[in-house]
Write a protein that holds these residues in place. Structure first.
Motif, PDB file in Angstrom:
ATOM      1  N   HIS A 244       4.312   4.505  -9.914  1.00  0.00           N
ATOM      2  CA  HIS A 244       4.322   5.123  -8.809  1.00  0.00           C
ATOM      3  C   HIS A 244       3.455   6.444  -8.940  1.00  0.00           C
ATOM      4  CE1 HIS A 244       5.430   6.535  -4.622  1.00  0.00           C
ATOM      5  NE2 HIS A 244       5.319   7.619  -5.004  1.00  0.00           N
TER       6      HIS A 244
ATOM      7  N   ARG B 279      -0.257   5.308  -9.533  1.00  0.00           N
ATOM      8  CA  ARG B 279      -0.844   5.143  -8.297  1.00  0.00           C
ATOM      9  C   ARG B 279      -1.378   6.443  -7.640  1.00  0.00           C
ATOM     10  NH1 ARG B 279       3.202   0.855  -7.705  1.00  0.00           N
ATOM     11  NH2 ARG B 279       4.373   2.146  -6.542  1.00  0.00           N
ATOM     12  N   HIS B 280      -0.431   7.609  -7.621  1.00  0.00           N
ATOM     13  CA  HIS B 280      -1.075   8.669  -6.994  1.00  0.00           C
ATOM     14  C   HIS B 280      -1.996   9.519  -7.840  1.00  0.00           C
ATOM     15  CE1 HIS B 280       1.693   9.162  -3.699  1.00  0.00           C
ATOM     16  NE2 HIS B 280       2.647   8.757  -4.476  1.00  0.00           N
TER      17      HIS B 280
ATOM     18  N   ALA C  83      -4.379   7.861  -9.482  1.00  0.00           N
ATOM     19  CA  ALA C  83      -5.623   7.232  -9.295  1.00  0.00           C
ATOM     20  C   ALA C  83      -6.033   7.281  -7.787  1.00  0.00           C
ATOM     21  CB  ALA C  83      -5.236   5.727  -9.603  1.00  0.00           C
ATOM     22  N   GLY C  84      -5.209   7.988  -6.885  1.00  0.00           N
ATOM     23  CA  GLY C  84      -5.867   8.375  -5.636  1.00  0.00           C
ATOM     24  C   GLY C  84      -5.349   7.477  -4.879  1.00  0.00           C
ATOM     25  N   ILE C  85      -4.402   6.394  -5.000  1.00  0.00           N
ATOM     26  CA  ILE C  85      -3.801   5.212  -4.250  1.00  0.00           C
ATOM     27  C   ILE C  85      -2.914   5.988  -3.323  1.00  0.00           C
ATOM     28  CG2 ILE C  85      -3.008   3.053  -4.086  1.00  0.00           C
ATOM     29  CD1 ILE C  85      -4.344   2.545  -6.747  1.00  0.00           C
ATOM     30  N   THR C  86      -2.711   5.707  -1.981  1.00  0.00           N
ATOM     31  CA  THR C  86      -1.685   6.269  -1.153  1.00  0.00           C
ATOM     32  C   THR C  86      -0.552   5.328  -1.042  1.00  0.00           C
ATOM     33  OG1 THR C  86      -3.420   7.529  -0.097  1.00  0.00           O
ATOM     34  CG2 THR C  86      -1.058   7.066   1.202  1.00  0.00           C
ATOM     35  N   CYS C  87       0.568   5.534  -1.262  1.00  0.00           N
ATOM     36  CA  CYS C  87       1.747   4.580  -1.522  1.00  0.00           C
ATOM     37  C   CYS C  87       2.511   4.704  -0.178  1.00  0.00           C
ATOM     38  CB  CYS C  87       2.631   4.945  -2.762  1.00  0.00           C
ATOM     39  SG  CYS C  87       1.710   4.723  -4.145  1.00  0.00           S
TER      40      CYS C  87
END
Length: 61
Positions: free
Chosen positions: A50, A53-54, A56-60
């Motif tokens: 989790h 992902r943050h 890496a700039g991915i919005t979860c």
């Protein structure tokens, strides 16, 4: 007039550029990641993924 880059052209190009070894390696890596994500349900591993992902700039959510 130039030819447009279509999905069909990309598939044809992939068939000529991708070797069987590369295809098998890709499937093995995808299977290993799938296995890890499916069976490694430890909360610490989940939190680490989790947070990654943050970063890496991915919005979860």
């Amino acid at each position: 007039m130039t030819e447009t880059d279509t999905v069909r052209n990309r598939i044809v190009r992939a068939r000529t550029d991708v070797t069987p070894t590369m295809a098998v390696a890709t499937l093995v890596v995808a299977a290993a990641l799938g296995f890890t994500l499916l069976f490694l349900q430890d909360p610490m591993a989940h939190d680490a993924m989790h947070n990654f992902r943050h970063v890496a700039g991915i919005t979860c959510h």
